[in-house]
Enzyme design. Structure first.
Site, PDB file in Angstrom:
ATOM      1  N   TYR A  86       0.679  -1.060   0.019  1.00 17.84           N
ATOM      2  CA  TYR A  86      -0.103   0.161  -0.068  1.00 17.84           C
ATOM      3  C   TYR A  86       0.778   1.326   0.074  1.00 17.84           C
ATOM      4  CZ  TYR A  86      -3.266   3.355   1.253  1.00 17.84           C
ATOM      5  OH  TYR A  86      -4.191   4.688   1.319  1.00 17.84           O
ATOM      6  N   HIS A 182       6.174  -7.935  -0.274  1.00 17.00           N
ATOM      7  CA  HIS A 182       6.600  -7.866   0.918  1.00 17.00           C
ATOM      8  C   HIS A 182       8.010  -8.293   1.605  1.00 17.00           C
ATOM      9  CE1 HIS A 182       2.696  -6.225   2.636  1.00 17.00           C
ATOM     10  NE2 HIS A 182       2.227  -6.879   1.674  1.00 17.00           N
TER      11      HIS A 182
END
Ligand code: XMP
Length: 526
Positions: A86, A182
């Protein structure tokens, strides 16, 4: 003293935010987490040691009403910025506007993906410093709905995956990077390389976060704060208060007095061990208050668990306060508050959550007694506290201890308490712990203990029929104590524990094993 180098992790609400913080620290740079809505003047600056900013992932879409955005000050601090998931989308949205981010097609992408580098050494921007040392193709962990659809002006693409054509971006001039995957989770095979590149090659950090230097800094800080003042500390025998006590003692010696309140609800041998460890081995001034009868009297006839907790909390404060007053000249209250207790988390539902967890065991006391708090562990995670404890030579039996609830055996002796039931529970729990320790299973479970039920069951012992109490063995495995599975203890071990408890503890004639996970059950029974 020069300001300590630090990386700021801005929390957008991802379950992985604190993993980023931990990874950065593991790589040797101090990292701190602040909520994404923190005001510019409350966030660190380059003059205060800031070397880089990482924007975490989060559950929002940039298009959600009230979705958190990237504040101007982040790009104006003059330090490199890395947006993760995000965080990358929010950067693209801020810099490229409305169509920079595409709404999750086909529900998004979750799990392993193959990342392909497109930053050829021969290409116009050359090899990206963020990806240097990573394989041309590697496995990464994706967990996103939306993704970046248009690179902001000045950015170039540095990596893609089959479902995510814009998986990593770079603007080396503005020193802003974004990665959709990630890098902080272990499923991303080369995530450590990426983070290390960001810290050392891009932010120019130096390896500066290690327990040894932390310890010296922390001791100096304590000395600067307390001067010649007296510090008192409520020692419970748990990891946090024990490490805090030893650290404070190293810093200020006999200006520290620890208070250990024996509430009569501790496990077998525990109070003696605390006194032996801290008073006799560490030579710390320790007041051990035997308040067992007072606690039991206050709990007489009470069977409601929440009521028990309230009473124990109240009596603890009364006893601690009286003891602290009798010391007269204390100016400070030492506490083993940890980093997870002080960080304000961003609610996963979006929007800031303002709840700050505090240590409640001495709730209200600092104000009442006019004491200032000394919290030497407030920057540390639990595993860092254990590492610090090892350096301070705190015994492994304390550092590796399973958590034990503040209300102690009161919430494991179900229903109203009496001295005899507590003695049975204590004896049964001691046997279970001995056998778990002997078999090596103590270290393989996260929490293991005995609960005494307030019912009687029929049994036959010798030639007589008995009506004895029922003991429950509970053993769980968990990462975070929010969810837990029951430990698959070997049948032989269960048999040994059951036999020993029923043979050695007069009041118990039946042992059962709890095979419920959390949820739906909790770890404790009350
Ligand atoms: P539950 O039973 O809620 O427990 O699954 C999660 C963890 O919290 C501990 N626990 C407590 N700790 N005071 C404490 O200090 C309490 O009142 C309390 N109740 C539960 C429990 O032992 C487990 O580690």
């Amino acid at each position: 003293m020069a300001a300590r180098q630090r990386v700021l992790i801005l929390d957008y609400g991802s379950q992985y935010t604190h993993l980023i913080t931990r990874r950065v620290r593991e790589l040797g740079v101090y990292a701190e987490t602040l909520p994404c809505w923190v005001a510019s003047d409350a966030a660190p600056t380059a003059a205060g040691g800031l070397v880089g900013i990482i924007l975490s992932g989060g559950p929002n879409s940039v298009y959600d009403a009230g979705a958190p955005q990237v504040p101007d000050w982040v790009l104006e601090r003059g330090v490199p910025v890395l947006g993760v998931c995000y965080g990358m989308q929010a950067l693209a949205y801020k810099l490229a506007g409305r169509d920079a981010v595409a709404r999750g097609a086909r529900g998004g992408e979750y799990g392993h993906a193959t990342l392909e580098r497109v930053d050829d050494a021969g290409s116009s921007g050359g090899e990206s410093p963020l990806l240097r040392g990573m394989s041309r193709s590697s496995s990464v962990w994706m967990s996103h709905g939306d993704s970046v659809a248009k690179l902001p002006a000045g950015f170039r693409l540095i990596a893609r995956s089959p479902s995510c054509p814009l998986a990593a971006m770079e603007d080396a001039t503005r020193r802003v990077w974004g990665a959709q995957f990630h890098s902080e989770v272990t499923h991303t095979a080369e995530g450590r390389t990426l983070l290390s590149n960001f810290l050392y090659a891009i932010c120019g950090a130096t390896k500066s976060w290690a327990m040894e230097s932390f310890l010296e800094e922390a001791k100096q800080k304590v000395r600067d704060q307390v001067g010649k003042g007296r510090v008192i500390l409520g020692l419970s025998g748990g990891v946090d208060s024990s490490v805090a006590a030893v650290l404070l003692h190293e810093a200020i010696g006999d200006q520290l007095t620890c208070i250990y309140v024996d509430n009569g609800l501790m496990r077998a041998g525990e109070s003696d061990e605390v006194v032996a460890t801290f008073r006799d081995t560490f030579r710390i001034q320790l007041r051990a208050v035997d308040a067992g009868e007072r606690f039991l009297a206050a709990l007489a006839g009470v069977s409601d668990p929440e009521q028990k907790r309230k009473i124990i909390g109240r009596v603890f404060i009364e006893v601690f306060e009286a003891e602290a007053r009798s010391l007269g000249d204390a100016k400070f209250l030492g506490q083993g508050t940890l980093y997870p207790d002080v960080i304000e988390s961003v609610s996963p539902k979006g929007g800031p959550s303002h709840t700050i967890k505090t240590h409640h065991n001495v709730g209200g006391l600092p104000e009442k007694l006019g004491l200032a708090l000394v919290e030497p562990l407030r920057e540390l995670f639990k595993d860092e506290v254990r590492e610090l404890g090892r350096r301070l030579r705190v015994p492994a039996s304390i550092l590796m201890r399973h958590p034990f609830p503040g209300p102690g055996l009161a919430v494991r002796c179900l229903g109203a308490l009496d001295a005899e039931s507590l003695a049975w529970l204590r004896a049964a729990d001691k046997i279970a712990r001995e056998e778990l320790e002997k078999s090596g299973w103590m270290g393989r479970t996260s929490q293991a203990f005995v609960v005494l039920l307030p019912v009687r069951s029929v049994g036959v012992q010798g030639d007589c029929r008995t009506y004895g109490r029922v003991a429950v063995l509970r053993a769980v495995e968990t990462e975070d104590f929010m969810t837990a599975g029951w430990a698959r203890l070997p049948h032989e071990l269960l048999a040994t524990i059951a036999t020993r408890i029923t043979n050695e503890v007069r009041g118990i004639n039946r042992v059962v094993f709890d095979i419920t996970s959390k949820p739906p059950a909790t770890i404790e029974w009350e």
